[in-house]
Motif scaffolding. Sequence first.
Motif, mmCIF file in Angstrom:
data_model
loop_
_atom_site.group_PDB
_atom_site.id
_atom_site.type_symbol
_atom_site.label_atom_id
_atom_site.label_comp_id
_atom_site.label_asym_id
_atom_site.label_seq_id
_atom_site.Cartn_x
_atom_site.Cartn_y
_atom_site.Cartn_z
ATOM 1 N N GLY A 155 0.766 -1.250 -0.043
ATOM 2 C CA GLY A 155 0.159 -0.142 -0.052
ATOM 3 C C GLY A 155 0.895 1.283 -0.083
ATOM 4 O O GLY A 155 0.526 2.367 -0.671
ATOM 5 N N ASN A 156 1.847 1.059 0.937
ATOM 6 C CA ASN A 156 3.074 2.464 0.837
ATOM 7 C C ASN A 156 3.534 2.448 -0.438
ATOM 8 O O ASN A 156 3.698 3.616 -1.001
ATOM 9 C CB ASN A 156 4.081 1.856 1.819
ATOM 10 N N MET A 157 3.956 1.438 -1.305
ATOM 11 C CA MET A 157 4.306 1.717 -2.797
ATOM 12 C C MET A 157 3.399 2.307 -3.369
ATOM 13 O O MET A 157 3.497 3.138 -4.270
ATOM 14 C CB MET A 157 4.683 0.208 -3.087
ATOM 15 N N LEU A 158 2.203 2.012 -3.571
ATOM 16 C CA LEU A 158 1.066 2.453 -4.509
ATOM 17 C C LEU A 158 0.863 3.966 -3.913
ATOM 18 O O LEU A 158 0.912 4.639 -4.854
ATOM 19 C CB LEU A 158 -0.181 1.613 -4.017
ATOM 20 N N ASP A 159 0.966 4.201 -2.737
ATOM 21 C CA ASP A 159 0.595 5.620 -2.300
ATOM 22 C C ASP A 159 1.684 6.638 -2.527
ATOM 23 O O ASP A 159 1.621 7.578 -2.991
ATOM 24 C CB ASP A 159 0.524 5.625 -0.722
ATOM 25 N N LYS A 160 3.157 6.009 -2.376
ATOM 26 C CA LYS A 160 4.288 6.868 -3.001
ATOM 27 C C LYS A 160 4.219 7.057 -4.338
ATOM 28 O O LYS A 160 4.594 8.276 -4.970
ATOM 29 C CB LYS A 160 5.424 5.934 -2.593
ATOM 30 N N PHE A 161 3.785 5.990 -5.072
ATOM 31 C CA PHE A 161 3.892 6.273 -6.614
ATOM 32 C C PHE A 161 2.637 7.542 -7.018
ATOM 33 O O PHE A 161 2.877 8.159 -7.833
ATOM 34 C CB PHE A 161 3.258 4.837 -7.226
ATOM 35 N N GLY A 162 1.648 7.214 -6.222
ATOM 36 C CA GLY A 162 0.529 8.146 -6.255
ATOM 37 C C GLY A 162 1.025 9.719 -5.924
ATOM 38 O O GLY A 162 0.840 10.672 -6.851
ATOM 39 N N ARG A 163 1.756 9.769 -4.970
ATOM 40 C CA ARG A 163 2.400 10.959 -4.679
ATOM 41 C C ARG A 163 3.183 11.540 -5.692
ATOM 42 O O ARG A 163 3.466 12.698 -6.152
ATOM 43 C CB ARG A 163 3.264 10.926 -3.298
ATOM 44 N N GLU A 164 4.092 10.594 -6.451
ATOM 45 C CA GLU A 164 5.000 11.041 -7.300
ATOM 46 C C GLU A 164 4.209 11.445 -8.809
ATOM 47 O O GLU A 164 5.041 12.172 -9.569
ATOM 48 C CB GLU A 164 6.061 9.865 -7.570
ATOM 49 N N THR A 165 3.095 10.891 -8.663
ATOM 50 C CA THR A 165 2.450 11.121 -10.182
ATOM 51 C C THR A 165 1.262 11.877 -9.861
ATOM 52 O O THR A 165 0.308 12.210 -10.888
ATOM 53 C CB THR A 165 1.930 9.855 -10.701
ATOM 54 N N GLY A 166 0.974 12.660 -8.902
ATOM 55 C CA GLY A 166 0.123 13.726 -8.681
ATOM 56 C C GLY A 166 -1.327 12.997 -8.272
ATOM 57 O O GLY A 166 -2.404 13.929 -8.394
ATOM 58 N N LEU A 167 -1.540 11.925 -7.527
ATOM 59 C CA LEU A 167 -2.708 11.326 -7.217
ATOM 60 C C LEU A 167 -2.786 11.704 -5.794
ATOM 61 O O LEU A 167 -1.842 11.771 -5.160
ATOM 62 C CB LEU A 167 -2.686 9.678 -7.467
ATOM 63 N N LYS A 168 -4.168 11.749 -5.415
ATOM 64 C CA LYS A 168 -4.275 12.146 -4.005
ATOM 65 C C LYS A 168 -4.234 10.956 -3.107
ATOM 66 O O LYS A 168 -4.650 9.875 -3.471
ATOM 67 C CB LYS A 168 -5.903 12.802 -3.949
ATOM 68 N N HIS A 169 -4.021 11.002 -2.043
ATOM 69 C CA HIS A 169 -3.764 10.175 -0.889
ATOM 70 C C HIS A 169 -5.156 9.652 -0.282
ATOM 71 O O HIS A 169 -6.003 10.709 -0.147
ATOM 72 C CB HIS A 169 -2.779 10.775 0.221
ATOM 73 N N PRO A 170 -5.243 8.557 -0.004
ATOM 74 C CA PRO A 170 -4.582 7.399 -0.652
ATOM 75 C C PRO A 170 -4.562 7.060 -2.161
ATOM 76 O O PRO A 170 -5.758 7.106 -2.679
ATOM 77 C CB PRO A 170 -5.268 6.254 0.236
ATOM 78 N N ALA A 171 -3.573 6.424 -2.756
ATOM 79 C CA ALA A 171 -3.718 6.494 -4.159
ATOM 80 C C ALA A 171 -4.166 5.007 -4.626
ATOM 81 O O ALA A 171 -4.546 4.711 -5.608
ATOM 82 C CB ALA A 171 -2.278 6.491 -4.627
ATOM 83 N N GLY A 172 -4.201 4.079 -3.723
ATOM 84 C CA GLY A 172 -4.762 2.665 -4.004
ATOM 85 C C GLY A 172 -5.796 2.716 -5.058
ATOM 86 O O GLY A 172 -5.945 2.089 -6.072
ATOM 87 N N PRO A 173 -6.897 3.284 -4.360
ATOM 88 C CA PRO A 173 -8.324 3.142 -5.292
ATOM 89 C C PRO A 173 -8.087 3.909 -6.557
ATOM 90 O O PRO A 173 -8.602 3.683 -7.438
ATOM 91 C CB PRO A 173 -9.293 3.861 -4.335
ATOM 92 N N LYS A 174 -7.406 4.932 -6.713
ATOM 93 C CA LYS A 174 -7.044 5.795 -7.738
ATOM 94 C C LYS A 174 -6.316 5.074 -9.027
ATOM 95 O O LYS A 174 -6.452 5.035 -9.887
ATOM 96 C CB LYS A 174 -6.308 7.242 -7.709
ATOM 97 N N ILE A 175 -5.282 4.526 -8.540
ATOM 98 C CA ILE A 175 -4.585 3.515 -9.172
ATOM 99 C C ILE A 175 -5.245 2.273 -9.898
ATOM 100 O O ILE A 175 -5.341 1.931 -10.807
ATOM 101 C CB ILE A 175 -3.436 2.954 -8.484
#
Length: 323
Positions: A155-175
């Motif tokens: 989950g941390n990996m997904l959230d960090k990727f989201g942060r780098e790509t401009g997705l709001k936290h938590p990024a899991g559902p957006k990914i």
Amino acid sequence: MITLGIEGTAHTIGIGIINEGEILTDVKATYQPKAGIHPREAAQFLGENMRNSLDLALEEAGLGFKDIDLISFSQGPGLGPCLRTVATGARALSLHHKIPIIGVNHCVAHIEIGRFLCGFKDPLTLYVSGGNTQILKLKDNRYRIFGETLDIGIGNMLDKFGRETGLKHPAGPKIEDLAKKGKDFVELPYVVKGTDLSFSGILTNATEKFRTGKNSLEDLCFSLQETSFSMLTEVTERALAHLKMKEVLLTGGVANNKRLQEMMGLMAEEHGAKFGVPLGYCGDNGVMIALLGQLMHKAGIRQSLDDTAVNPRFRTDEVEVRW
Ligand code: ATP
Ligand code: FE2
């Protein structure tokens, strides 16, 4: 017996009330960090939202504190300031209303809610969340860790990727949503070592690929999911084949992901094992804390206030499973 559970290890303040096997209410408020989770800010959020959440939960259940037989709270693992805030609240309620208190392990609570809702006796569990990625099996009264991440949680990996790509936290559902629009598979590092995994290489690589602009974000999300979820499914399958178990449980926040559910479900089916997910209760919630508190209480476990000190590094296999 009516148990009130208070979850507060990181981003979510959760109040759950159960009466034996019946869930009476599940109230949640979640802190939305701008960048990564800031422990002090998260703790402040939990403190500010605890009272309202408690009032709302009692109102929804149609109960008062006089009706509560046990207060259960998340003792660890988690962020120190968050754990201390919630433990202080739980102790104050216990003392003021003269209700027994019990501190519980957050990871074991994720497993027990899954076991309870799926009706499983002895599952092989894949527990996937922000901070944790573990494959577990009950053996000699402990949830033994059969395999785990060697660095960050999935989950941390997904959230960090989201942060780098401009997705709001938590990024899991957006990914998960973006991945559905992905068409081309992009090769990413696939790191499995026996029954252990590593996610930091895939994060760095996917982030670099995003920066070059050669691959679309949709394709990267799709490939990130396909690669990391295949890794999870592979290690669980290896453990399943080795241990010859008949039930596979998927729990923790990342278990909300439909693609991961699909991959794990197919794998379990191929091995003739039942597959289950605690739908609606995968992520952090107060109900799972109440449930574990109730199980421990019924097994005769009692705590004095001195036993309720928080434990930010509380390991899953430290808990003796006496229920
Ligand atoms: P723990 O202490 O158990 O590690 P946690 O603080 O990470 O818990 P959880 O609610 O168990 O909290 O899990 C949150 C994680 O789940 C986040 O990383 C979030 O991005 C991820 N998540 C939630 N929904 C999905 C989804 N649909 N797909 C992928 N990941 C998801
Ligand atoms: Fe969690």
